[in-house]
Design an enzyme around this catalytic site. Structure first.
Site, PDB file in Angstrom:
ATOM      1  N   ALA A 134      -5.375   1.131   9.785  1.00  0.00           N
ATOM      2  CA  ALA A 134      -5.224   1.318  10.739  1.00  0.00           C
ATOM      3  C   ALA A 134      -6.314   0.481  12.318  1.00  0.00           C
ATOM      4  O   ALA A 134      -6.395  -0.128  13.233  1.00  0.00           O
ATOM      5  CB  ALA A 134      -5.180   2.605  11.937  1.00  0.00           C
TER       6      ALA A 134
ATOM      7  N   ASP B 230       1.117  -0.993   0.079  1.00  0.00           N
ATOM      8  CA  ASP B 230       0.041  -0.030  -0.057  1.00  0.00           C
ATOM      9  C   ASP B 230       0.562   1.223  -0.256  1.00  0.00           C
ATOM     10  O   ASP B 230       1.589   1.261   1.525  1.00  0.00           O
ATOM     11  CB  ASP B 230      -0.459  -0.091   1.181  1.00  0.00           C
ATOM     12  CG  ASP B 230      -2.018   0.944   1.276  1.00  0.00           C
ATOM     13  OD1 ASP B 230      -2.085   1.904   0.792  1.00  0.00           O
ATOM     14  OD2 ASP B 230      -3.327   0.670   1.556  1.00  0.00           O
TER      15      ASP B 230
ATOM     16  N   LEU C 247       0.557   2.966   5.748  1.00  0.00           N
ATOM     17  CA  LEU C 247      -0.325   2.469   7.509  1.00  0.00           C
ATOM     18  C   LEU C 247      -0.780   3.540   7.530  1.00  0.00           C
ATOM     19  O   LEU C 247      -1.002   5.224   7.430  1.00  0.00           O
ATOM     20  CB  LEU C 247       0.382   2.512   8.813  1.00  0.00           C
ATOM     21  CG  LEU C 247      -0.257   2.352  10.148  1.00  0.00           C
ATOM     22  CD1 LEU C 247      -1.277   1.346  10.025  1.00  0.00           C
ATOM     23  CD2 LEU C 247       0.707   2.248  11.440  1.00  0.00           C
ATOM     24  N   HIS C 248      -2.476   3.978   7.269  1.00  0.00           N
ATOM     25  CA  HIS C 248      -3.270   4.919   7.110  1.00  0.00           C
ATOM     26  C   HIS C 248      -4.898   4.133   7.765  1.00  0.00           C
ATOM     27  O   HIS C 248      -4.937   3.332   8.453  1.00  0.00           O
ATOM     28  CB  HIS C 248      -3.478   5.441   5.730  1.00  0.00           C
ATOM     29  CG  HIS C 248      -4.504   4.401   4.745  1.00  0.00           C
ATOM     30  ND1 HIS C 248      -5.657   3.437   4.733  1.00  0.00           N
ATOM     31  CD2 HIS C 248      -3.278   3.422   4.247  1.00  0.00           C
ATOM     32  CE1 HIS C 248      -5.257   2.648   3.490  1.00  0.00           C
ATOM     33  NE2 HIS C 248      -4.192   2.318   3.554  1.00  0.00           N
ATOM     34  N   GLY C 249      -5.670   4.829   8.389  1.00  0.00           N
ATOM     35  CA  GLY C 249      -6.943   4.637   8.458  1.00  0.00           C
ATOM     36  C   GLY C 249      -7.883   3.438   8.569  1.00  0.00           C
ATOM     37  O   GLY C 249      -8.011   3.030   9.650  1.00  0.00           O
TER      38      GLY C 249
END
Length: 166
Positions: A20, A11, A15-17
């Site tokens: 997460a 990706d 690390l994103h919403g």
């Protein structure tokens, strides 16, 4: 038995919403490993990524070399890992370096568009380097699929490449 990898995801947003929250709830890792030479050497990006980590799940940003060492190290066998790379090429380097993802396959969440790339769907853009890495991974016997969130079905990426003559 080496560390258990619960999800191997490529990706470009790392690390994103979405990762997460939905992916962490879905696979229940006890560690998130963001593996990228570029990000590991960029203090600002490293800080932003560790701040985006979900509560209660330790998150580390490490180089590819370090991941290959940790993967073989028995003291990390208790790790249940959500593994993230920024590029298909980084994931290919991990697999060629000995990280076994055959049982799992590789989830491609998002690859950012740039000049000269082709959109395979609304979140995945590939150029020659990406399509070569995807083909190499499938030739090594890995299933490479698109799956944005856990509730989405897995879509094999090879037919998407064929359809776009890549």
């Amino acid at each position: 038995m080496p560390m258990e990898i619960l999800l191997a995801r490529v990706d470009s947003r790392l690390l994103h919403g979405q990762v997460a929250t939905s992916w962490t709830k879905s696979v229940h890792p006890n560690r998130i490993l963001v593996v990228s030479d570029t990000v590991a050497n960029d203090e600002l990006r490293k800080t932003l990524i560790t701040q985006a980590a979900p509560m209660g799940v330790p998150t580390n940003v490490i180089t590819i070399e370090k991941m290959l060492r940790l993967y073989q190290e028995p003291m990390f066998d208790s790790f249940k890992v959500l593994l993230l790379t920024e590029t298909m090429q980084d994931m290919l380097r991990l697999v060629k370096g000995g990280v076994d993802l055959h049982a799992l396959g590789i989830d491609v969440g998002s690859l950012a568009f740039s000049e000269g790339m082709t959109m395979l769907n609304d979140t995945i853009a590939v150029g020659e380097k990406e399509s070569d890495a995807i083909r190499s991974l499938t030739e090594l016997g890995l299933n490479v699929f698109a799956q944005k969130v856990p509730s989405d079905g897995k879509k094999d990426i090879l037919p998407m490449l064929e359809k776009n003559k890549l």
